[in-house]
Every structure is written in C-alpha cells, then in structure tokens.
Design an enzyme around this catalytic site. Structure first.
Site, PDB file in Angstrom:
ATOM      1  N   ASN A   1      -5.812   8.640   5.603  1.00  0.00           N
ATOM      2  CA  ASN A   1      -5.687   7.612   6.645  1.00  0.00           C
ATOM      3  C   ASN A   1      -5.781   8.243   8.029  1.00  0.00           C
ATOM      4  OD1 ASN A   1      -3.201   6.126   4.599  1.00  0.00           O
ATOM      5  ND2 ASN A   1      -5.206   5.256   4.935  1.00  0.00           N
TER       6      ASN A   1
ATOM      7  N   ARG B   1      -0.986   9.650  -3.605  1.00  0.00           N
ATOM      8  CA  ARG B   1      -0.327   8.985  -2.485  1.00  0.00           C
ATOM      9  C   ARG B   1       0.527   7.794  -2.923  1.00  0.00           C
ATOM     10  NH1 ARG B   1      -5.916   8.481  -2.103  1.00  0.00           N
ATOM     11  NH2 ARG B   1      -6.849   6.429  -1.767  1.00  0.00           N
TER      12      ARG B   1
ATOM     13  N   ARG C   1       0.859  -1.181   0.000  1.00  0.00           N
ATOM     14  CA  ARG C   1       0.000   0.000   0.000  1.00  0.00           C
ATOM     15  C   ARG C   1       0.898   1.235   0.000  1.00  0.00           C
ATOM     16  NH1 ARG C   1      -4.074  -0.602   4.953  1.00  0.00           N
ATOM     17  NH2 ARG C   1      -4.822   1.393   4.157  1.00  0.00           N
ATOM     18  N   HIS C   2       0.329   2.343  -0.374  1.00  0.00           N
ATOM     19  CA  HIS C   2       1.022   3.636  -0.268  1.00  0.00           C
ATOM     20  C   HIS C   2       1.372   3.917   1.197  1.00  0.00           C
ATOM     21  CE1 HIS C   2      -2.727   5.099   1.464  1.00  0.00           C
ATOM     22  NE2 HIS C   2      -3.329   4.440   0.477  1.00  0.00           N
TER      23      HIS C   2
ATOM     24  N   HIS D   1      -3.443   0.278  -3.269  1.00  0.00           N
ATOM     25  CA  HIS D   1      -4.359   0.605  -2.176  1.00  0.00           C
ATOM     26  C   HIS D   1      -4.895  -0.673  -1.540  1.00  0.00           C
ATOM     27  CE1 HIS D   1      -4.395   4.721  -3.823  1.00  0.00           C
ATOM     28  NE2 HIS D   1      -4.308   4.086  -4.980  1.00  0.00           N
TER      29      HIS D   1
ATOM     30  N   GLU E   1      -7.850   2.991  -6.118  1.00  0.00           N
ATOM     31  CA  GLU E   1      -8.610   2.362  -5.032  1.00  0.00           C
ATOM     32  C   GLU E   1     -10.069   2.136  -5.440  1.00  0.00           C
ATOM     33  OE1 GLU E   1      -8.919   0.393  -2.797  1.00  0.00           O
ATOM     34  OE2 GLU E   1      -8.407   1.278  -0.861  1.00  0.00           O
TER      35      GLU E   1
END
Length: 198
Positions: A21, A64, A14-15, A150, A84
């Site tokens: 977040n 991101r 994931r980023h 994502h 995503e």
C-alpha cells in the site's frame, strides 16, 4: 446480487496497511507497516469488545491478512478463495507504471473495471465466480463472522450482502482500517462503518 442469510453480524475488513500500500503497487504478498500493525491491535480490541464475538474468522492466505488477524489470538481459517484479485503480469507494478508501459491495458481497465481481466490474471467477474461457493458457506453460518481480506474481495462480498449491482461493485469505496458491520435482513443489510485508525 441479494441473498438470504440468517440475521447476525458479518464483519468485513481489509488487512492493515501493508508495505505494498505504501509503495502503491498492485498485488504482491508484502507484510504490514507499523501503522498496519497498529490497526491489527485496534481490530482485536474492537472484536473482543463485541457482545457476541465471531464464531469464525476467515483470512486470505496472504501474510498481510494473517498478520492483521494474529493479535486476536483466536483460531482463524486462511482460505485461498479470499486472496486478492490476481493481477497477473501486472503484479508488483504501480498503476502509473501500467499506464506508461501498457497503455492499452490501462485504458481497457478504466473503460470496464468489472470485466477487465489482467493479462494472465483475473477480472472482477472471475472473482465473483470464485467467491460463489464461499457465499454458500457464509449462508450456512449461524454465528457472527469476521472476514479479513482485500479490496476486491471485500467489494464483492459487500456487493452480495448489500444487493449492489455487479456494475457498481468494482467502484465501492472500501477504505483501509475500517470495519464494516453487515447485519443481513430480508431485503439488503443494516450497515455500519467503524474507522479504527485514522
């Protein structure tokens, strides 16, 4: 969901942590936090230390993931197919807000995360279908690959590679700041997980 891929490492991550977040919101296109930027640097060091680095690096088109791959200073391909899951009208909301303002939607998602489709958005089933052509491209690769994407996307790709059942895919834990190394075998994958930022 098992497929045959020639043996080599496929790194999934994931980023780094984003401001979305931190805010606990679904979707959006927000930048990395300072902690997320730290992960991006650690990821670059990790990849550069590998005996055989990736022949290709793929990110989504969202900032991101692009920011997470940037410190590697390597050519990357930003692909919309890796964006995503589309949260539709819930984009930018927290799960608490969805539960409060759209309780029926929240209950439907909780009851069947695989098939639940966000209003004007996507379901996991939609994401699986969206990624099918990408999986074919992944099969053609003969060198190691790094995919920076994502939560939902990594869950689906991990599911394909590991042979996880479709029902279980939406519940696979994919923590932030962790590189998942997958080496496809005749049956399933050898998997390693490396946490780079605690």
């Amino acid at each position: 969901m098992n497929i045959h891929i020639a043996p080599r490492t496929i790194w999934l991550t994931r980023h780094g942590e984003s401001t979305a977040n931190m805010a606990g919101v679904v979707g959006t296109d927000m930048p990395l936090t300072a902690r997320g930027a730290q992960y991006a640097k650690q990821l670059a060091s990790f990849i550069n230390d590998q005996p055989q680095g990736p022949g290709s690096i793929w990110t989504s088109t969202l900032q991101r993931t692009i920011q997470t791959a940037a410190p590697m200073n390597r050519a990357t391909n930003a692909l919309k197919v890796l964006d995503e899951i589309d949260a539709g009208i819930c984009d930018g909301m927290t799960y608490e807000q969805i539960a409060e303002q759209m309780p029926a939607e929240f209950a439907q998602r909780k009851a069947d995360k695989l098939r639940y489709r966000y209003p004007r958005g996507e379901s996991y089933v939609d994401v699986i279908a969206r990624l099918d052509p990408f999986i074919l491209e992944l099969e053609r690769q003969r060198e190691p690959v790094l995919i920076v994407a994502h939560n939902a996307i990594i869950r689906v790709l991990h599911g394909y590679l590991s042979g996880t059942s479709r029902e279980d895919v939406p519940h696979t834990p994919i923590p932030l700041h962790t590189v998942i190394g997958m080496v496809p075998k005749a049956y399933g994958c050898d998997e390693t997980r490396t946490v780079l930022v605690k």
